[in-house]
Write a protein that holds these residues in place. Structure first.
Motif, PDB file in Angstrom:
ATOM      1  N   VAL A 190       0.860  -1.186   0.000  1.00 44.27           N
ATOM      2  CA  VAL A 190       0.000   0.000   0.000  1.00 44.27           C
ATOM      3  C   VAL A 190       0.892   1.230   0.000  1.00 44.27           C
ATOM      4  CG1 VAL A 190      -1.801   1.259   1.249  1.00 44.27           C
ATOM      5  CG2 VAL A 190      -1.756  -1.234   1.338  1.00 44.27           C
ATOM      6  N   ILE A 191       0.575   2.185  -0.872  1.00 45.96           N
ATOM      7  CA  ILE A 191       1.255   3.473  -0.894  1.00 45.96           C
ATOM      8  C   ILE A 191       0.283   4.499  -0.330  1.00 45.96           C
ATOM      9  CG2 ILE A 191       2.325   5.248  -2.322  1.00 45.96           C
ATOM     10  CD1 ILE A 191       3.892   2.861  -2.875  1.00 45.96           C
ATOM     11  N   ILE A 192       0.738   5.233   0.678  1.00 44.20           N
ATOM     12  CA  ILE A 192      -0.081   6.266   1.315  1.00 44.20           C
ATOM     13  C   ILE A 192       0.585   7.614   1.040  1.00 44.20           C
ATOM     14  CG2 ILE A 192      -0.927   7.147   3.534  1.00 44.20           C
ATOM     15  CD1 ILE A 192      -2.089   4.431   2.918  1.00 44.20           C
ATOM     16  N   SER A 193      -0.181   8.577   0.558  1.00 42.66           N
ATOM     17  CA  SER A 193       0.436   9.883   0.313  1.00 42.66           C
ATOM     18  C   SER A 193       0.768  10.594   1.616  1.00 42.66           C
ATOM     19  CB  SER A 193      -0.453  10.753  -0.579  1.00 42.66           C
ATOM     20  OG  SER A 193      -1.702  10.964   0.028  1.00 42.66           O
ATOM     21  N   LEU A 194      -0.084  10.475   2.640  1.00 41.42           N
ATOM     22  CA  LEU A 194       0.168  11.131   3.928  1.00 41.42           C
ATOM     23  C   LEU A 194      -0.190  10.211   5.082  1.00 41.42           C
ATOM     24  CD1 LEU A 194       0.850  13.671   5.667  1.00 41.42           C
ATOM     25  CD2 LEU A 194      -1.587  14.216   5.548  1.00 41.42           C
ATOM     26  N   ASP A 195       0.783   9.945   5.932  1.00 48.50           N
ATOM     27  CA  ASP A 195       0.549   9.208   7.174  1.00 48.50           C
ATOM     28  C   ASP A 195       0.378  10.229   8.281  1.00 48.50           C
ATOM     29  OD1 ASP A 195       0.557   7.661   9.466  1.00 48.50           O
ATOM     30  OD2 ASP A 195       2.428   6.620   9.005  1.00 48.50           O
ATOM     31  N   ALA A 242      -1.916  -1.617  10.753  1.00 42.55           N
ATOM     32  CA  ALA A 242      -2.420  -2.156   9.486  1.00 42.55           C
ATOM     33  C   ALA A 242      -1.422  -3.146   8.901  1.00 42.55           C
ATOM     34  CB  ALA A 242      -2.701  -1.024   8.497  1.00 42.55           C
ATOM     35  N   GLU A 243      -0.141  -2.818   8.950  1.00 45.85           N
ATOM     36  CA  GLU A 243       0.890  -3.740   8.446  1.00 45.85           C
ATOM     37  C   GLU A 243       0.830  -5.070   9.198  1.00 45.85           C
ATOM     38  OE1 GLU A 243       4.632  -1.335   6.665  1.00 45.85           O
ATOM     39  OE2 GLU A 243       4.548  -1.422   8.858  1.00 45.85           O
ATOM     40  N   ARG A 244       0.737  -4.979  10.501  1.00 47.91           N
ATOM     41  CA  ARG A 244       0.704  -6.182  11.339  1.00 47.91           C
ATOM     42  C   ARG A 244      -0.561  -7.001  11.103  1.00 47.91           C
ATOM     43  NH1 ARG A 244      -0.526  -4.580  16.951  1.00 47.91           N
ATOM     44  NH2 ARG A 244      -2.616  -4.802  16.098  1.00 47.91           N
ATOM     45  N   ASP A 245      -1.710  -6.358  11.184  1.00 45.25           N
ATOM     46  CA  ASP A 245      -2.983  -7.065  11.108  1.00 45.25           C
ATOM     47  C   ASP A 245      -3.290  -7.612   9.716  1.00 45.25           C
ATOM     48  OD1 ASP A 245      -3.226  -6.405  13.764  1.00 45.25           O
ATOM     49  OD2 ASP A 245      -4.778  -4.872  13.453  1.00 45.25           O
ATOM     50  N   LEU A 246      -2.832  -6.906   8.677  1.00 45.95           N
ATOM     51  CA  LEU A 246      -3.158  -7.290   7.308  1.00 45.95           C
ATOM     52  C   LEU A 246      -2.009  -7.993   6.590  1.00 45.95           C
ATOM     53  CD1 LEU A 246      -4.992  -3.976   6.399  1.00 45.95           C
ATOM     54  CD2 LEU A 246      -6.047  -6.169   7.014  1.00 45.95           C
ATOM     55  N   ALA A 247      -0.859  -8.056   7.246  1.00 45.85           N
ATOM     56  CA  ALA A 247       0.329  -8.714   6.677  1.00 45.85           C
ATOM     57  C   ALA A 247       0.710  -8.136   5.320  1.00 45.85           C
ATOM     58  CB  ALA A 247       0.122 -10.222   6.598  1.00 45.85           C
TER      59      ALA A 247
END
Length: 85
Positions: A47-52, A68-73
């Motif tokens: 996933v590319i996010i323009s603004l975190d 999100a990284e952890r839960d969705l792998a």
């Protein structure tokens, strides 16, 4: 947020990258990633996010992006964080 997917039509096992404008709580990702995996057997590469916005996750001490990284792998990469703006 408006329910619009752009790009080529999805087909089973199609590798894809999700592009999102902003991540706050990670709700959109938590909804769309399982949907794409279940309905299309999508091979989500990241996933590319323009603004975190660097908001805290709902159930941990980590950020919503890390959660999100952890839960969705999947890998979630921001172009910029709120601390850099």
């Amino acid at each position: 947020d408006g329910g619009v997917m752009v790009g080529m039509p999805l087909s089973p096992a199609l590798p894809l990258v999700i592009v999102e404008d902003v991540i706050t709580a990670g709700t959109t990702l938590k909804e769309i990633v399982p949907l794409l995996r279940e309905q299309y057997q999508a091979d989500i590469r990241g996933v590319i996010i323009s603004l975190d916005r660097c908001e805290r996750g709902a159930d941990s001490g980590c950020s919503a992006r890390e959660e999100a990284e952890r839960d969705l792998a999947i890998k979630v990469l921001p172009l910029v964080t709120i601390h850099e703006v």
